[in-house]
Design a protein around this motif. Structure first.
Motif, short mmCIF file in Angstrom:
data_model
loop_
_atom_site.label_atom_id
_atom_site.label_comp_id
_atom_site.label_asym_id
_atom_site.label_seq_id
_atom_site.Cartn_x
_atom_site.Cartn_y
_atom_site.Cartn_z
N VAL A 107 137.93 5.52 -9.23
CA VAL A 107 139.11 4.89 -9.82
C VAL A 107 140.36 5.36 -9.06
O VAL A 107 141.24 4.55 -8.72
N SER A 125 141.61 -6.79 -9.17
CA SER A 125 140.18 -6.63 -8.90
C SER A 125 139.58 -7.97 -8.53
O SER A 125 140.12 -9.02 -8.86
N ARG A 149 141.63 -1.47 -12.38
CA ARG A 149 142.49 -2.57 -12.83
C ARG A 149 143.04 -2.29 -14.22
O ARG A 149 144.23 -2.48 -14.48
N GLN A 150 142.16 -1.82 -15.11
CA GLN A 150 142.61 -1.55 -16.48
C GLN A 150 143.65 -0.43 -16.51
O GLN A 150 144.67 -0.53 -17.18
N LYS A 151 143.39 0.63 -15.77
CA LYS A 151 144.22 1.83 -15.87
C LYS A 151 145.48 1.74 -15.03
O LYS A 151 146.54 2.24 -15.43
N MET A 176 140.62 10.96 -16.91
CA MET A 176 140.57 9.78 -16.02
C MET A 176 139.36 8.93 -16.35
O MET A 176 139.46 7.84 -16.83
N THR A 177 138.18 9.48 -16.15
CA THR A 177 137.06 8.63 -16.46
C THR A 177 136.72 8.85 -17.92
O THR A 177 137.60 9.22 -18.68
N ASN A 223 136.73 -2.30 -8.57
CA ASN A 223 136.58 -1.39 -9.71
C ASN A 223 137.39 -1.84 -10.94
O ASN A 223 138.62 -1.86 -10.90
N LEU A 224 136.71 -2.16 -12.02
CA LEU A 224 137.40 -2.68 -13.20
C LEU A 224 138.28 -1.64 -13.88
O LEU A 224 139.35 -1.97 -14.40
N ARG A 225 137.85 -0.40 -13.87
CA ARG A 225 138.66 0.64 -14.52
C ARG A 225 139.99 0.83 -13.79
O ARG A 225 141.02 1.10 -14.41
#
Lengths: 436, 436
Positions: B172, B199, B192-194, B1-2, B188-190
């Motif tokens: 996330v 965001s 949004r990406q994942k 995840m991270t 949280n940008l991650r």
């Protein structure tokens, strides 16, 4: 940290959207390059707690080193139009070049302890805010709870078993933080693989239920895992299971685990039974909904180890620390460093670069947390400096083995006044003194 | 995840040590291959909560697919002597071949709702226990808190901003779970990406403090981010900042954000001031230590959006759900399925494979959670089946877009009796009925 597929090695997007938009605006205004000091600190301890424990330092240093915007991160930011092209170009070259000082891992903290001081340009530091706070706020909350548990347990080992009750990545970090604060082992295999935390475990109720009888199950376990294994004895009838366990494994049976019921009463009964059966060295491990209060309550029971789950990973009522990351000083156009702080009625911030000392009595007992701006006044020899270099000119210099943090925690905890060990609600055991 | 460096794509070590040791013993005894049913379920709701929300289903399916023991995992287990060679050989080929049914994501749950039913060999299912529980316990705790917040907020948007107060990977997952339960965006940008969670964000106090004056800061922000941006107005004096904001951005100023003080009083004052300045469309966002109670308390204040941080990511007092994963039935040597359960005075388990229905009144109002073993009795048309196929013969079939979970959550919540919306402490709004 954890391991869902597609995870990038970069930590750069573990970041709040606003950090990149204000970076964009500050790059455009030119202010982004002003030399700045940020400070990571708590405004208070969780209500009723007498001290806190710093954890996550090593993880934060790892995260800082991995804070790079690679192709995937840049493509995402471009496609989603999070920031403009000049900002993307700046991020593509991002590398932290500054200096970081901090309380080393395992150290005790109090309100306004400057746990981390970051010196760099505004731009280089501001983007680190979220990931640094995430790590410090989580890991320190777990370590602060863990320390109360291990202190309550005295010489008896505490084993961390909370993975199932928290996020799968937080579980790994929790095992690490608990180890810093004196736990001896974890159930979590990833924490062992990644951080070298010793792991332990034998079987669950499902293993006993899978077999046609408890006898079959115990025989299967002892045959495969040896007589030194730990048998879970509360699936059906505890006394019968203890009798059966010693019948199957002999007096070399390593341990029995009790996971339900009145643990104090049961521990006494099981100890008597084991001794009657000649299994004097067979240990008793208890594991049901323990926290520091339950552990303290079992001090007089014949228990040889505590398995702690939920209450460890939720910080025993305080799952986060409330640390903040604030700009405390920055250059003006003439290159002069200016202390800055938000004006606010309900939040206190004190501008400027800090130092921090633990004031000790001649007997080595902590008396005050001394925090000041600039350089400390003359040290009379009984003040222990708390800030150590973590990053110098962008290079991590503060990495250390986890065992060093464990040892430090015990030393620092032993310095505290006796009252720190009390589990009842109270004020911080020492005052924070702001020197000017 | 991270995304700490060195993270493996495999989820296989997000596992408790004892799962692999009991696997070893069960492989040796032969019982490992018995067909088994495991169930993931809550024994209760958190004290005082009237309903719970299922989240993490999609993440659990991802984790199940990535549960493979590659070279790194096997080498670790071998070097550390966690299990023996036959077990390592079995793990090297590990692949889940069974079936999974579950409550779909966003659905409401009650005590003893069978949230997930896993059918496979004992061996294939038992090793999944920790990672499935970690994901469900965390994500459902966040979604359950988030749902109360979005219900209290009514039509006004809630924005998730808690990343800094929880583990960086949990952050996330929290953004994702909050989105399932009606939040409109995250910081949280991650996330949004994942996961495609929208965001949002503009600037922090540090941005204002970086500049020589608030005027410089606001001009820089508006120049770079446009007049539609959100200005943070409580760094110095709120009234002056609002005046300045409209002076700099004009009446097209998108929003102002207030992050301290008495938010209800301030919102009224700022609304009056904005209207006086002609900035009728400029919105007011509030963001200081909000939870569902504070949100409800601001219902009559002229607030246009709520940013929720700490209390979202700590589950507003209930950071975990206490779900358990229990063996409820398994074959005997004759191939007959046998219901099994631990005998215990303080924990109830009911053996056997379950079905689950939400009993609805003719008006479509939820009346009971009906749980039974085997197949449901005749459905009178007002019972809504709750278990859907998630995995069939090892293939994930239950994946869906996050928006489907969002929509389902709103539908299921709307079915609840009116009292479910009350924030005060109470019992589950419907009873769980065990049919035999």
């Amino acid at each position: 940290m954890t391991s869902t597929p597609g995870a990038a090695a970069s930590t750069a997007l573990l970041t709040d959207h606003y950090e990149l938009t204000m970076l964009q605006a500050a790059l455009a205004s030119g202010a982004a390059h002003r030399r700045s000091f940020f400070e990571l600190f708590p405004r208070r301890l969780p209500a009723g707690r007498r001290y806190g424990v710093v954890a996550g330092v090593g993880r934060a240093l790892d995260a800082l080193e991995s804070f790079r915007f690679g192709e995937a991160e840049l493509a995402f930011l471009r496609e989603e139009r999070i920031v403009d092209e000049p900002t993307l170009a700046w991020l593509a070259d991002y590398r932290f070049h500054g200096n970081v000082w901090g309380y080393p891992e395992g150290e005790i903290y109090f309100p306004y302890s400057p746990l981390m001081v970051v010196e760099s340009t505004f731009a280089e530091a501001v983007v680190l805010e979220t990931v640094l706070l995430s790590i410090y706020n989580h890991d320190s909350a777990i370590a602060s709870a863990a320390s109360r548990m291990t202190w309550a347990a005295g010489e008896r080992p505490c084993i961390e078993m909370g993975a199932r009750r928290t996020h799968e990545g937080a579980a790994v970090a929790s095992a690490r933080a608990a180890y810093v604060a004196g736990f001896t082992a974890t159930s979590n295999l990833r924490a062992r693989q990644k951080y070298g935390v010793p792991s332990t475990g034998t079987s669950a109720h499902s293993f006993t239920l899978l077999h046609d009888s408890e006898t079959d199950a115990f025989r299967a376990q002892v045959a495969s895992l040896g007589r030194g294994t730990t048998l879970l004895v509360d699936t059906y009838d505890i006394a019968e299971a203890v009798r059966l366990g010693v019948e199957v494994a002999g007096s070399e049976l390593g341990a029995v685990r009790i996971d339900s019921g009145d643990l104090g009463v049961l521990a006494h009964e099981v100890r008597h039974q084991l001794d009657d059966l000649g299994a004097h060295d067979t240990r008793i491990i208890v594991t049901s909904d323990l926290d520091e209060f339950a552990i303290a309550g079992l001090a007089s029971a014949p228990v040889d180890g505590y398995g702690v789950g939920t209450q460890l990973v939720v910080g025993s009522g305080h799952p986060t620390c409330g640390f903040v990351f604030k700009l405390v000083a920055r250059e003006d156009d003439r290159g002069t460093l200016v202390g800055v702080a938000k004006k606010s009625t309900d939040k206190i911030s004190i501008g400027g670069r800090k130092y921090a000392l633990r004031r000790l009595s001649p007997q080595g007992v902590a008396e005050a947390e001394v925090v000041g701006i600039g350089s400390p006044a003359v040290n009379d020899g009984d003040d222990r400096p708390l800030l150590t270099p973590l990053v110098r000119d962008g290079e991590v210099v503060g990495r250390e083995p986890l065992k060093a943090a464990r040892a430090r925690h015990l030393r620092s905890r032993d310095e505290l006044p006796q009252v720190a060990r009390q589990l009842s609600k109270g004020d911080p055991v020492i005052e924070t003194v702001h020197e000017r």
